[in-house]
Design a protein around this motif. Structure first.
Motif, mmCIF file in Angstrom:
data_model
loop_
_atom_site.group_PDB
_atom_site.id
_atom_site.type_symbol
_atom_site.label_atom_id
_atom_site.label_comp_id
_atom_site.label_asym_id
_atom_site.label_seq_id
_atom_site.Cartn_x
_atom_site.Cartn_y
_atom_site.Cartn_z
ATOM 1 N N ALA A 125 1.825 7.506 11.810
ATOM 2 C CA ALA A 125 0.960 7.871 12.932
ATOM 3 C C ALA A 125 0.930 6.772 13.992
ATOM 4 O O ALA A 125 0.784 7.048 15.185
ATOM 5 C CB ALA A 125 -0.454 8.161 12.433
ATOM 6 N N ALA A 126 1.084 5.514 13.558
ATOM 7 C CA ALA A 126 1.074 4.393 14.506
ATOM 8 C C ALA A 126 2.371 4.305 15.296
ATOM 9 O O ALA A 126 2.421 3.636 16.328
ATOM 10 C CB ALA A 126 0.832 3.083 13.759
ATOM 11 N N GLY A 127 3.426 4.977 14.792
ATOM 12 C CA GLY A 127 4.698 4.965 15.509
ATOM 13 C C GLY A 127 5.844 4.322 14.765
ATOM 14 O O GLY A 127 6.879 4.013 15.362
ATOM 15 N N MET A 128 5.680 4.116 13.451
ATOM 16 C CA MET A 128 6.766 3.536 12.661
ATOM 17 C C MET A 128 7.732 4.630 12.216
ATOM 18 O O MET A 128 7.387 5.807 12.173
ATOM 19 C CB MET A 128 6.203 2.788 11.454
ATOM 20 N N GLN A 129 8.948 4.202 11.850
ATOM 21 C CA GLN A 129 9.982 5.157 11.490
ATOM 22 C C GLN A 129 10.213 5.279 9.985
ATOM 23 O O GLN A 129 10.798 6.245 9.517
ATOM 24 C CB GLN A 129 11.319 4.767 12.156
ATOM 25 N N ASN B 8 0.851 -1.190 0.000
ATOM 26 C CA ASN B 8 0.000 0.000 0.000
ATOM 27 C C ASN B 8 0.887 1.239 0.000
ATOM 28 O O ASN B 8 1.566 1.520 0.983
ATOM 29 C CB ASN B 8 -0.903 0.008 1.233
ATOM 30 N N VAL B 9 0.888 1.969 -1.103
ATOM 31 C CA VAL B 9 1.814 3.097 -1.238
ATOM 32 C C VAL B 9 1.092 4.429 -1.403
ATOM 33 O O VAL B 9 1.699 5.421 -1.790
ATOM 34 C CB VAL B 9 2.776 2.871 -2.431
ATOM 35 N N TYR B 10 -0.216 4.451 -1.123
ATOM 36 C CA TYR B 10 -0.926 5.721 -1.155
ATOM 37 C C TYR B 10 -0.524 6.554 0.060
ATOM 38 O O TYR B 10 -0.118 6.024 1.094
ATOM 39 C CB TYR B 10 -2.435 5.502 -1.171
ATOM 40 N N GLN B 11 -0.665 7.873 -0.061
ATOM 41 C CA GLN B 11 -0.201 8.749 1.003
ATOM 42 C C GLN B 11 -0.892 8.466 2.332
ATOM 43 O O GLN B 11 -0.255 8.487 3.394
ATOM 44 C CB GLN B 11 -0.418 10.213 0.608
ATOM 45 N N ASP C 71 -1.982 5.643 3.413
ATOM 46 C CA ASP C 71 -1.429 4.413 3.979
ATOM 47 C C ASP C 71 -0.084 4.684 4.649
ATOM 48 O O ASP C 71 0.200 4.178 5.739
ATOM 49 C CB ASP C 71 -1.251 3.358 2.883
ATOM 50 N N ILE C 72 0.749 5.485 3.982
ATOM 51 C CA ILE C 72 2.055 5.830 4.541
ATOM 52 C C ILE C 72 1.881 6.652 5.815
ATOM 53 O O ILE C 72 2.543 6.417 6.831
ATOM 54 C CB ILE C 72 2.895 6.602 3.505
ATOM 55 N N ASP C 73 0.957 7.615 5.769
ATOM 56 C CA ASP C 73 0.700 8.453 6.947
ATOM 57 C C ASP C 73 0.249 7.609 8.136
ATOM 58 O O ASP C 73 0.627 7.868 9.283
ATOM 59 C CB ASP C 73 -0.371 9.498 6.628
ATOM 60 N N THR D 290 4.348 13.714 -0.256
ATOM 61 C CA THR D 290 3.794 13.068 -1.442
ATOM 62 C C THR D 290 4.346 11.659 -1.528
ATOM 63 O O THR D 290 5.456 11.388 -1.063
ATOM 64 C CB THR D 290 4.180 13.827 -2.730
ATOM 65 N N PRO D 291 3.583 10.718 -2.116
ATOM 66 C CA PRO D 291 4.096 9.364 -2.254
ATOM 67 C C PRO D 291 5.345 9.360 -3.123
ATOM 68 O O PRO D 291 5.432 10.113 -4.092
ATOM 69 C CB PRO D 291 2.939 8.616 -2.941
ATOM 70 N N PRO D 292 6.331 8.530 -2.798
ATOM 71 C CA PRO D 292 7.527 8.463 -3.625
ATOM 72 C C PRO D 292 7.183 7.934 -5.005
ATOM 73 O O PRO D 292 6.310 7.076 -5.142
ATOM 74 C CB PRO D 292 8.423 7.471 -2.864
ATOM 75 N N PRO D 293 7.828 8.443 -6.055
ATOM 76 C CA PRO D 293 7.525 7.951 -7.397
ATOM 77 C C PRO D 293 7.892 6.484 -7.516
ATOM 78 O O PRO D 293 8.932 6.055 -7.010
ATOM 79 C CB PRO D 293 8.420 8.824 -8.297
ATOM 80 N N PRO D 294 7.025 5.679 -8.138
ATOM 81 C CA PRO D 294 7.318 4.253 -8.257
ATOM 82 C C PRO D 294 8.526 4.003 -9.142
ATOM 83 O O PRO D 294 8.700 4.647 -10.178
ATOM 84 C CB PRO D 294 6.039 3.683 -8.888
#
Length: 204
Positions: free
Chosen positions: A64-68, A53-56, A58-60, A103-107
């Motif tokens: 927000a959950a605490g990942m780095q 899942n690479v949508y913004q 999903d990344i956010d 912004t999502p990183p370019p694929p």
């Protein structure tokens, strides 16, 4: 669940957790929130998301959950090595808070070998679903093997442009666990229909 148990029993036995986002029972977002709630901070236990899942949003959600950090599947060796060097305590010695990308990183272009492998796995799952009947739907070992294949598809389809198929696979995996044999057959046929009708042009 195993990671949570071992972490609780052994203090902080890991330098870094590579967290799969799509997991049965407890997903990566929930597992990360539990670890942070147990008192394991980014400074003591950095967590890197692994997800198709690479949508913004999903990344956010991962940050927000605490990942780095967030690594898109299929994970490139260079990206994995960079994440380990940056976030593993033994390598970096100084964990930093990761900036949330705007912004999502370019694929990146996918290697032809990965695209071909994905197409083969998708075709193999379709063949399994076509042969999925009453006996298979009632056999625990067959169900476990099928759920494993569906889980793999759910975790990778989006990265190859099969977003609808990935969503359907996640739904199928979630619903099939507690379904009756008859319901499992219906779920299998519904997933097969999406495989057969979704875009045949895999993104590369």
């Amino acid at each position: 669940a195993t990671t949570l148990t071992l972490t609780a029993q052994a203090g902080t036995p890991y330098d870094l957790i590579l967290m799969d986002i799509q997991m049965p029972v407890l997903d990566g977002i929930g597992a990360t929130k539990r670890l942070r709630g147990m008192g394991y901070s980014a400074e003591t236990l950095p967590i890197v998301a692994l997800s198709a899942n690479v949508y913004q949003n999903d990344i956010d959600a991962c940050f927000a959950a605490g990942m780095q950090a967030h690594l898109a599947k299929p994970v490139r060796r260079e990206a994995l090595e960079s994440a380990i060097a940056t976030w593993a305590r033994r390598h970096s010695g100084n964990v930093r808070a990761a900036p949330v990308p705007t912004t999502p990183p370019p694929p990146e272009p996918l290697p032809a070998s990965l695209v071909a492998r994905y197409a083969e796995r998708r075709a193999a799952l379709a063949a399994t679903l076509r042969a999925f009947g009453p006996a298979a739907a009632a056999d625990p070992q067959t169900i476990a093997a099928l759920l494993s294949d569906v889980h793999k598809l759910a975790g990778t389809a989006g990265h190859f442009g099969d977003v609808q198929l990935g969503d359907k696979a996640r739904e199928t995996e979630r619903m099939m666990i507690d379904a009756t044999p008859g319901e499992r057959i219906i779920l299998a046929q519904a997933l097969l229909s999406v495989i057969e009708t979704s875009s045949q042009n895999v993104s590369s």
